[in-house]
Design an enzyme around this catalytic site. Structure first.
Site, PDB file in Angstrom:
ATOM      1  N   ARG A 177       0.834  -1.212   0.000  1.00  0.00           N
ATOM      2  CA  ARG A 177       0.000   0.000   0.000  1.00  0.00           C
ATOM      3  C   ARG A 177       0.866   1.259   0.000  1.00  0.00           C
ATOM      4  NH1 ARG A 177      -2.970  -4.617  -0.116  1.00  0.00           N
ATOM      5  NH2 ARG A 177      -5.028  -3.987  -0.866  1.00  0.00           N
TER       6      ARG A 177
ATOM      7  N   LYS B 135      14.845  -6.651   2.901  1.00  0.00           N
ATOM      8  CA  LYS B 135      15.348  -5.679   3.879  1.00  0.00           C
ATOM      9  C   LYS B 135      16.789  -5.967   4.311  1.00  0.00           C
ATOM     10  CE  LYS B 135      10.840  -4.346   5.741  1.00  0.00           C
ATOM     11  NZ  LYS B 135      10.041  -4.137   6.967  1.00  0.00           N
TER      12      LYS B 135
ATOM     13  N   ALA C  60       9.879 -13.559  17.564  1.00  0.00           N
ATOM     14  CA  ALA C  60      11.300 -13.204  17.582  1.00  0.00           C
ATOM     15  C   ALA C  60      11.843 -13.053  16.169  1.00  0.00           C
ATOM     16  CB  ALA C  60      12.089 -14.261  18.353  1.00  0.00           C
ATOM     17  N   GLY C  61      10.980 -12.636  15.225  1.00  0.00           N
ATOM     18  CA  GLY C  61      11.412 -12.444  13.843  1.00  0.00           C
ATOM     19  C   GLY C  61      11.868 -11.016  13.582  1.00  0.00           C
TER      20      GLY C  61
ATOM     21  N   ASP D 223      10.797   1.262  10.745  1.00  0.00           N
ATOM     22  CA  ASP D 223       9.748   0.377  11.255  1.00  0.00           C
ATOM     23  C   ASP D 223       9.465   0.631  12.737  1.00  0.00           C
ATOM     24  OD1 ASP D 223       9.142  -0.965   8.877  1.00  0.00           O
ATOM     25  OD2 ASP D 223      10.758  -2.406   9.161  1.00  0.00           O
TER      26      ASP D 223
ATOM     27  N   ASN E  75       8.504 -16.658  22.845  1.00  0.00           N
ATOM     28  CA  ASN E  75       8.632 -17.327  21.553  1.00  0.00           C
ATOM     29  C   ASN E  75       8.621 -18.835  21.773  1.00  0.00           C
ATOM     30  OD1 ASN E  75       9.007 -16.732  18.658  1.00  0.00           O
ATOM     31  ND2 ASN E  75      10.873 -17.933  18.873  1.00  0.00           N
ATOM     32  N   ARG E  76       8.058 -19.562  20.811  1.00  0.00           N
ATOM     33  CA  ARG E  76       7.997 -21.017  20.972  1.00  0.00           C
ATOM     34  C   ARG E  76       9.379 -21.648  20.905  1.00  0.00           C
ATOM     35  NH1 ARG E  76       4.976 -22.789  15.317  1.00  0.00           N
ATOM     36  NH2 ARG E  76       6.563 -21.998  13.875  1.00  0.00           N
ATOM     37  N   THR E  77      10.336 -20.933  20.287  1.00  0.00           N
ATOM     38  CA  THR E  77      11.727 -21.387  20.270  1.00  0.00           C
ATOM     39  C   THR E  77      12.565 -20.376  21.052  1.00  0.00           C
ATOM     40  OG1 THR E  77      11.328 -22.243  18.039  1.00  0.00           O
ATOM     41  CG2 THR E  77      13.622 -22.141  18.783  1.00  0.00           C
TER      42      THR E  77
END
Length: 278
Positions: free
Chosen positions: A15, A66, A129-130, A102, A152-154
């Protein structure tokens, strides 16, 4: 012609052209245009380095380019250096400079939609955690959050994020430990794709989260995710993710065209209509 583009693969969903061309028209900037540019990953670095030769005064960069943009450029602002990712490219007297807005967009959205929120008022809980979590964590620390809690799952991935950003006051929790992370927090933010249209919802129990805690989501399709709906029904103040998209565009536009645009209800309505969510 003052040309700017957004580079991504794919890029048709962006957008950014709608947002920036709205501001170009609003401020009556002559000979200016903002356009999408679909660039395959194998061509991204060369395209980014050749922006000036291609006739562009700057660019936005979206997924998956990025990190490639960061590596392709020799000059970066402090935030891009910290995150090792670039979402905005600006022409400077020294050449192209990579920046990252960001985190700015995230904080500006909260200040806009929840003026009473104060980053220093309590621990901030981040789900995920990305790449988005990296930008949010760095921005929250700079805004004065006393503690960053990453769920986070990891856990090892969250620990790597914490070390890489050198977060001064951070703790890592597994998904099973989410209740402990929420205890006494002042902010909960989902940076994962959970809750996005077609994805499963965030399922953590919000009961341990203080009622005064703000809940926000970087997902904006749907505008009110399952997490935000549950938070609102439970009495929490909430902020949707659309404003982050709008506010992160402000610094780039100002750098390219010399005018600082405003994020208005008119712009929100324009983007929501384009998303089919009016």
């Amino acid at each position: 012609m003052k040309k700017v583009c957004v580079i991504g693969w794919p890029v048709a969903h962006s957008r950014s052209p709608l947002i920036h061309n709205h501001w170009i028209a609003e401020h009556k900037i002559p000979d200016a245009r903002y356009e999408p540019m679909a660039v395959k990953p194998e061509n991204a670095a060369a395209t980014i380095r050749d922006l000036a030769a291609l006739g562009f005064i700057g660019a936005n960069v979206t997924v998956p380019h990025k990190e490639t943009a960061f590596a392709a450029l020799d000059r970066h602002d402090a935030t891009a250096r910290r995150l090792k990712a670039v979402n905005t490219i600006v022409t400077t007297p020294q050449g192209l400079e990579g920046r990252n807005t960001d985190g700015y967009g995230f904080i500006a959205n909260l200040k806009d939609r929840a003026p009473a929120w104060n980053a220093a008022s309590g621990a901030a809980v981040i789900l995920g955690a990305g790449g988005a979590a990296r930008a949010v964590a760095a921005a929250l620390e700079e805004a004065g959050a006393p503690e960053i809690r990453i769920v986070n799952r990891t856990p090892s991935r969250a620990e790597a994020l914490m070390r890489d950003l050198e977060l001064k006051s951070a703790k890592v929790f597994s998904t099973a430990e989410a209740a402990r992370a929420l205890d006494g927090a002042g902010l909960l933010v989902n940076t994962t794709t959970l809750g996005m249209k077609g994805e499963n919802d965030v399922t953590i129990d919000l009961a341990p989260l203080p009622k005064s805690a703000l809940v926000t989501d970087i997902v904006y399709t749907p505008l009110e995710t399952g997490l935000l709906r549950r938070a609102r029904e439970g009495g929490h103040p909430t902020v949707d993710g659309l404003g982050m998209l709008l506010h992160q565009a402000v610094p780039g536009f100002e750098a390219w065209f010399g005018v600082r645009p405003q994020v208005t209800e008119k712009l929100r309505a324009l983007v929501l209509a384009d998303l089919g969510m009016t």
